[in-house]
Design a protein around this motif. Structure first.
Motif, mmCIF file in Angstrom:
data_model
loop_
_atom_site.group_PDB
_atom_site.id
_atom_site.type_symbol
_atom_site.label_atom_id
_atom_site.label_comp_id
_atom_site.label_asym_id
_atom_site.label_seq_id
_atom_site.Cartn_x
_atom_site.Cartn_y
_atom_site.Cartn_z
ATOM 1 N N THR A 1 0.830 -1.207 0.000
ATOM 2 C CA THR A 1 0.000 0.000 0.000
ATOM 3 C C THR A 1 0.863 1.255 0.000
ATOM 4 O O THR A 1 0.624 2.196 -0.770
ATOM 5 C CB THR A 1 -0.936 0.001 1.219
ATOM 6 N N LEU A 2 1.884 1.271 0.853
ATOM 7 C CA LEU A 2 2.771 2.434 0.928
ATOM 8 C C LEU A 2 3.542 2.633 -0.371
ATOM 9 O O LEU A 2 3.710 3.770 -0.843
ATOM 10 C CB LEU A 2 3.737 2.273 2.098
ATOM 11 N N LEU A 3 4.013 1.532 -0.963
ATOM 12 C CA LEU A 3 4.763 1.623 -2.212
ATOM 13 C C LEU A 3 3.894 2.201 -3.320
ATOM 14 O O LEU A 3 4.329 3.086 -4.090
ATOM 15 C CB LEU A 3 5.288 0.244 -2.606
ATOM 16 N N VAL A 4 2.661 1.728 -3.417
ATOM 17 C CA VAL A 4 1.742 2.234 -4.437
ATOM 18 C C VAL A 4 1.483 3.719 -4.226
ATOM 19 O O VAL A 4 1.497 4.509 -5.187
ATOM 20 C CB VAL A 4 0.420 1.441 -4.420
ATOM 21 N N GLU A 5 1.270 4.129 -2.980
ATOM 22 C CA GLU A 5 1.017 5.544 -2.695
ATOM 23 C C GLU A 5 2.186 6.416 -3.121
ATOM 24 O O GLU A 5 1.993 7.500 -3.699
ATOM 25 C CB GLU A 5 0.741 5.720 -1.197
ATOM 26 N N GLN A 6 3.411 5.957 -2.872
ATOM 27 C CA GLN A 6 4.589 6.732 -3.245
ATOM 28 C C GLN A 6 4.799 6.739 -4.765
ATOM 29 O O GLN A 6 5.174 7.776 -5.336
ATOM 30 C CB GLN A 6 5.823 6.162 -2.547
ATOM 31 N N LYS B 1 22.109 0.281 -11.287
ATOM 32 C CA LYS B 1 22.211 0.648 -9.874
ATOM 33 C C LYS B 1 22.121 -0.574 -8.961
ATOM 34 O O LYS B 1 22.063 -0.432 -7.740
ATOM 35 C CB LYS B 1 21.106 1.649 -9.507
ATOM 36 N N GLY B 2 22.101 -1.765 -9.565
ATOM 37 C CA GLY B 2 22.031 -2.992 -8.771
ATOM 38 C C GLY B 2 20.642 -3.319 -8.267
ATOM 39 O O GLY B 2 20.490 -4.109 -7.330
ATOM 40 N N ILE B 3 19.628 -2.769 -8.891
ATOM 41 C CA ILE B 3 18.235 -3.014 -8.501
ATOM 42 C C ILE B 3 17.555 -3.795 -9.618
ATOM 43 O O ILE B 3 17.460 -3.315 -10.754
ATOM 44 C CB ILE B 3 17.487 -1.693 -8.248
ATOM 45 N N ILE B 4 17.085 -4.987 -9.308
ATOM 46 C CA ILE B 4 16.511 -5.860 -10.335
ATOM 47 C C ILE B 4 15.005 -5.935 -10.165
ATOM 48 O O ILE B 4 14.499 -6.418 -9.150
ATOM 49 C CB ILE B 4 17.115 -7.280 -10.263
ATOM 50 N N THR C 1 8.530 -6.258 -7.249
ATOM 51 C CA THR C 1 8.228 -6.982 -6.024
ATOM 52 C C THR C 1 8.259 -6.028 -4.835
ATOM 53 O O THR C 1 9.084 -5.117 -4.787
ATOM 54 C CB THR C 1 9.252 -8.111 -5.807
ATOM 55 N N VAL C 2 7.354 -6.249 -3.894
ATOM 56 C CA VAL C 2 7.352 -5.458 -2.665
ATOM 57 C C VAL C 2 8.482 -5.959 -1.768
ATOM 58 O O VAL C 2 8.482 -7.117 -1.337
ATOM 59 C CB VAL C 2 6.004 -5.573 -1.935
ATOM 60 N N ILE D 1 14.895 2.576 -1.520
ATOM 61 C CA ILE D 1 15.985 2.620 -2.505
ATOM 62 C C ILE D 1 15.422 2.597 -3.916
ATOM 63 O O ILE D 1 15.853 3.355 -4.802
ATOM 64 C CB ILE D 1 16.953 1.442 -2.274
ATOM 65 N N LEU D 2 14.437 1.721 -4.150
ATOM 66 C CA LEU D 2 13.790 1.648 -5.460
ATOM 67 C C LEU D 2 13.169 2.986 -5.829
ATOM 68 O O LEU D 2 13.397 3.513 -6.936
ATOM 69 C CB LEU D 2 12.718 0.556 -5.438
ATOM 70 N N LEU D 3 12.391 3.553 -4.930
ATOM 71 C CA LEU D 3 11.716 4.826 -5.212
ATOM 72 C C LEU D 3 12.718 5.944 -5.481
ATOM 73 O O LEU D 3 12.531 6.760 -6.401
ATOM 74 C CB LEU D 3 10.820 5.198 -4.033
ATOM 75 N N ALA D 4 13.806 5.980 -4.725
ATOM 76 C CA ALA D 4 14.810 7.028 -4.905
ATOM 77 C C ALA D 4 15.434 6.943 -6.282
ATOM 78 O O ALA D 4 15.666 7.984 -6.940
ATOM 79 C CB ALA D 4 15.883 6.909 -3.811
#
Length: 350
Positions: A271-276, A311-314, A331-332, A340-343
């Motif tokens: 939920t938080l990830l979707v909101e951001q 950036k090492g994020i898959i 993935t959550v 880190i993903l959002l940034a």
């Protein structure tokens, strides 16, 4: 609907005499085990693995039975759900003759397994809101259609398929309906496990790889009628689940409270990830998810994917998949991973 399992089963499987070990034929506790040509001296490890494991994994099934509310004779354990998928093709589909129906966008292993087994695939694309196109599915069925695969919550879209539509397929299709519930622990919609007796053509797939956090152990589950489970056990390799997996699975299954807490936290983080993500102007659409991932359509999806990789994020690039154009599956993660993903997404668009 008139469902007849005997008419669906391949003749060579009907006539197959399965491999039988002395462990299958013996009932009780043995003091001296000299039947399987094992090394009687043990293993060069701290724990002994010199004996073959229980071929039917009864202890694990008993634990699962208590958790899932399904009797042990309706449970099959496989080397991941992929083993059960492969066994379905080998049991019910004649190479070069029969076909199955897939509903893209969906889990890719159904088609891979069909191709390995030389089984024709008929694809009926989901509707734009990722639901079943009942009329088109009905039109695609012929006398050689043996299996329909439904993934709910669906991968890669994350949404649950409408329950009444699944029931419509179950009631009207004379073949096997495979309902893949790999992500059911995260969903508001309830599992079809309580309905196994109601639908003799239903096979429900679940896994310990997702909510249970045991992906490296490779332990999948199939739940079905006693007759279908007997067919699986007839054609599977004799010792398909190794002892280490059985041992660790039993340990994990004793910690239901921990898993339930992880599920709760994951749903909250989703939920938080979707909101951001919705605050980022370049994000065009996020499919409502009942899984531990979200499908996000955004501008410059492929360049963003490569930026994240650098950036090492898959994440999973689904931008070329039917009905998922321009979308990435994310993935959550933990709260820290999500930040880190959002940034990095924000950095790419800045």
């Amino acid at each position: 609907m008139s469902f007849n399992l005997d008419l669906l089963l391949r003749e060579n499987i009907k006539n197959l005499k399965p491999y039988s070990s002395a462990r299958d034929e013996f009932d009780g506790e043995a003091a001296v085990m000299l039947d399987a040509n094992e090394n009687a001296y043990g293993s060069p490890l701290s724990q002994s693995f010199n004996r073959y494991p229980d071929p039917l994994q009864l202890a694990v099934k008993q634990k699962l039975s208590a958790i899932k509310g399904v009797s042990t004779d309706r449970i099959f354990l496989g080397n991941g759900s992929d083993e059960a998928i492969d066994l379905l093709f080998r049991a019910f589909c004649r190479p070069g003759i029969d076909n199955v129906i897939l509903l893209p966008p969906t889990y890719g292993m159904y088609e891979v397994s069909a191709n390995i087994n030389d089984i024709a695939v008929r694809k009926v694309t989901l509707t734009p809101d990722y639901q079943l196109d009942i009329d088109t599915i009905a039109a695609a069925i012929d006398e050689h259609t043996k299996i329909i695969f439904i993934c709910s919550p669906n991968n890669p879209t994350g949404n649950s398929i409408r329950r009444q539509d699944i029931e419509t397929i179950l009631v009207n299709f004379e073949g096997i309906v495979v309902l893949d519930e790999a992500y059911i622990n995260y969903a508001k919609q309830s599992s079809f496990l309580p309905n196994l007796a109601e639908f003799p053509n239903l096979v429900v797939l679940q896994t310990l790889s997702k909510a249970w956090g045991l992906a490296a152990l490779r332990l999948g589950m199939a739940f079905a009628s006693v007759e279908i489970i007997q067919i699986f056990n007839k054609i599977k390799p004799p010792y398909n689940i190794n002892q280490a997996t059985q041992t660790y699975a039993l340990e994990a299954l004793a910690r239901v409270d921990t898993v339930n807490e992880w599920i709760k936290e994951t749903v909250e983080e989703r939920t938080l990830l979707v909101e951001q993500l919705q605050l980022i102007p370049q994000v065009e659409h996020i499919t409502p998810s009942d899984a531990n991932f979200v499908l996000v359509r955004l501008q410059q999806a492929r360049p963003l994917y490569h930026h994240l990789v650098n950036k090492g994020i898959i994440v999973r690039d689904r931008s070329t998949v039917t009905l998922c154009e321009g979308a990435l599956r994310m993935t959550v993660g933990t709260p820290a991973e999500n930040q880190i993903l959002l940034a990095q997404i924000k950095e790419f668009y800045s």
